[in-house]
Write an enzyme that holds these catalytic residues in place. Structure first.
Site, PDB file in Angstrom:
ATOM      1  N   CYS A 189       0.762  -1.229  -0.186  1.00 44.25           N
ATOM      2  CA  CYS A 189      -0.162  -0.080  -0.043  1.00 44.25           C
ATOM      3  C   CYS A 189       0.745   1.084  -0.020  1.00 44.25           C
ATOM      4  CB  CYS A 189      -0.973   0.250   1.241  1.00 44.25           C
ATOM      5  SG  CYS A 189      -1.942   1.540   1.471  1.00 44.25           S
ATOM      6  N   CYS A 200       0.541   3.455   3.018  1.00 45.54           N
ATOM      7  CA  CYS A 200       1.044   2.787   4.179  1.00 45.54           C
ATOM      8  C   CYS A 200       2.755   2.998   4.521  1.00 45.54           C
ATOM      9  CB  CYS A 200       0.854   1.428   4.289  1.00 45.54           C
ATOM     10  SG  CYS A 200      -1.022   0.968   5.013  1.00 45.54           S
ATOM     11  N   ASP A 252       0.529  16.456  -1.856  1.00 42.01           N
ATOM     12  CA  ASP A 252       0.245  15.654  -3.077  1.00 42.01           C
ATOM     13  C   ASP A 252       1.351  15.976  -4.116  1.00 42.01           C
ATOM     14  OD1 ASP A 252      -2.726  14.465  -4.343  1.00 42.01           O
ATOM     15  OD2 ASP A 252      -1.029  14.877  -5.624  1.00 42.01           O
ATOM     16  N   HIS A 289      -4.662   1.277   8.146  1.00 37.81           N
ATOM     17  CA  HIS A 289      -5.010   1.258   6.834  1.00 37.81           C
ATOM     18  C   HIS A 289      -6.605   0.789   6.851  1.00 37.81           C
ATOM     19  CE1 HIS A 289      -4.704  -0.092   2.557  1.00 37.81           C
ATOM     20  NE2 HIS A 289      -5.768  -0.858   2.957  1.00 37.81           N
ATOM     21  N   ASN A 349     -12.301  10.790  -2.757  1.00 39.44           N
ATOM     22  CA  ASN A 349     -12.615   9.707  -3.704  1.00 39.44           C
ATOM     23  C   ASN A 349     -12.860   8.361  -3.344  1.00 39.44           C
ATOM     24  OD1 ASN A 349     -12.383  11.908  -5.652  1.00 39.44           O
ATOM     25  ND2 ASN A 349     -10.305  11.554  -5.924  1.00 39.44           N
ATOM     26  N   GLY A 394     -13.418   7.628  -8.479  1.00 44.33           N
ATOM     27  CA  GLY A 394     -11.881   8.153  -9.221  1.00 44.33           C
ATOM     28  C   GLY A 394     -10.895   7.776  -8.042  1.00 44.33           C
ATOM     29  N   THR A 412      -7.560   6.243  -6.949  1.00 49.76           N
ATOM     30  CA  THR A 412      -6.549   5.641  -7.459  1.00 49.76           C
ATOM     31  C   THR A 412      -5.596   5.012  -6.289  1.00 49.76           C
ATOM     32  OG1 THR A 412      -5.319   7.809  -7.418  1.00 49.76           O
ATOM     33  CG2 THR A 412      -6.291   7.025  -9.583  1.00 49.76           C
ATOM     34  N   HIS A 453      -8.151   8.743   2.200  1.00 45.99           N
ATOM     35  CA  HIS A 453      -7.478  10.091   2.438  1.00 45.99           C
ATOM     36  C   HIS A 453      -8.437  10.937   2.002  1.00 45.99           C
ATOM     37  CE1 HIS A 453      -6.923   8.179  -1.675  1.00 45.99           C
ATOM     38  NE2 HIS A 453      -6.835   9.662  -2.169  1.00 45.99           N
ATOM     39  N   HIS A 502      -8.539  14.883   0.487  1.00 48.64           N
ATOM     40  CA  HIS A 502      -7.632  16.087  -0.297  1.00 48.64           C
ATOM     41  C   HIS A 502      -7.998  17.237   0.199  1.00 48.64           C
ATOM     42  CE1 HIS A 502      -6.729  13.446  -4.092  1.00 48.64           C
ATOM     43  NE2 HIS A 502      -7.612  12.771  -3.432  1.00 48.64           N
TER      44      HIS A 502
HETATM   45  P1  5GP Z   1      -7.147   9.482  -5.387  1.00 47.46           P
HETATM   46  O1  5GP Z   1      -7.096   9.642  -6.797  1.00 47.46           O
HETATM   47  O2  5GP Z   1      -6.834   8.120  -4.821  1.00 47.46           O
HETATM   48  O3  5GP Z   1      -8.123  10.276  -4.763  1.00 47.46           O
HETATM   49  O4  5GP Z   1      -5.784  10.330  -4.841  1.00 47.46           O
HETATM   50  C1  5GP Z   1      -4.548   9.897  -4.979  1.00 47.46           C
HETATM   51  C2  5GP Z   1      -3.397  10.881  -4.956  1.00 47.46           C
HETATM   52  O5  5GP Z   1      -2.290  10.408  -4.577  1.00 47.46           O
HETATM   53  C3  5GP Z   1      -3.406  11.570  -6.316  1.00 47.46           C
HETATM   54  O6  5GP Z   1      -3.634  13.186  -5.989  1.00 47.46           O
HETATM   55  C4  5GP Z   1      -2.008  11.652  -6.411  1.00 47.46           C
HETATM   56  O7  5GP Z   1      -1.269  12.930  -6.980  1.00 47.46           O
HETATM   57  C5  5GP Z   1      -1.217  11.313  -4.990  1.00 47.46           C
HETATM   58  N1  5GP Z   1      -0.312  10.429  -5.156  1.00 47.46           N
HETATM   59  C6  5GP Z   1       0.088   9.075  -5.707  1.00 47.46           C
HETATM   60  N2  5GP Z   1       1.179   8.824  -5.597  1.00 47.46           N
HETATM   61  C7  5GP Z   1       1.922   9.610  -4.833  1.00 47.46           C
HETATM   62  C8  5GP Z   1       3.286   9.855  -4.137  1.00 47.46           C
HETATM   63  O8  5GP Z   1       4.073   8.756  -4.463  1.00 47.46           O
HETATM   64  N3  5GP Z   1       3.595  10.824  -3.282  1.00 47.46           N
HETATM   65  C9  5GP Z   1       2.504  11.864  -3.234  1.00 47.46           C
HETATM   66  N4  5GP Z   1       2.932  12.911  -2.232  1.00 47.46           N
HETATM   67  N5  5GP Z   1       1.161  11.835  -3.641  1.00 47.46           N
HETATM   68  C10 5GP Z   1       1.074  10.907  -4.579  1.00 47.46           C
HETATM   69 ZN    ZN Z   2      -2.375   1.638   3.520  1.00 47.73          ZN
END
Ligand code: 5GP
Ligand code: ZN
Length: 113
Positions: free
Chosen positions: A4, A7, A30, A46, A86, A92, A94, A99, A101
């Site tokens: 993860c 994590c 981010d 987690h 999300n 959406g 990923t 988490h 934002h």
């Molecule tokens: P989601 O799309 O799941 O709501 O948001 C995931 C967020 O994690 C995205 O905005 C993406 O830019 C951020 N993200 C993905 N990988 C990393 C990383 O390795 N480090 C940081 N700081 N942010 C990440």
């Molecule tokens: Zn996790």
């Protein structure tokens, strides 16, 4: 949890720009900011997503929002900010670790999507 991304970031195995940490919450910038301030606020336990929040883990959600209020103040978001979660494929999401934002530093539009 193994494999993860968040994590691993919480554990310090993958570097991040930390902005806040306490017993329950880890928050970092981010990697692909959408606004001048874009912080990811993450529970240290987690939990995969908002759909998995329940009475056993909802304290982490409350602690995330306590942290959001502190971080927003520290980042100077006195005129307001937006918090987004999300959830799942249609939402959406990923990274499958719950988490929030925290977005701010600019006047955001009135459209939700
Ligand atoms: P989601 O799309 O799941 O709501 O948001 C995931 C967020 O994690 C995205 O905005 C993406 O830019 C951020 N993200 C993905 N990988 C990393 C990383 O390795 N480090 C940081 N700081 N942010 C990440
Ligand atoms: Zn996790």
């Amino acid at each position: 949890m193994e494999d993860c991304l968040f994590c691993k970031i919480i554990a310090g195995e993958i570097p991040s720009t930390k902005v806040y940490e306490d017993e329950y919450v880890f928050a970092f910038r981010d990697i692909n900011p959408q606004t001048p301030v874009h912080v990811l606020v993450v529970p240290k336990e987690h939990v995969c997503c908002a759909a998995a929040v329940n009475g056993d883990n909802s304290v982490y959600v409350a602690k995330c929002f306590e942290a959001i209020a502190k971080i927003a103040k520290a980042e100077g978001l006195d005129n307001g900010f937006r918090v987004i979660n999300n959830c799942g494929e249609d939402g959406g999401q990923t990274v499958m670790h719950l988490h929030f934002h925290l977005l701010g530093g600019v006047k955001l539009g009135d459209k939700m999507i």
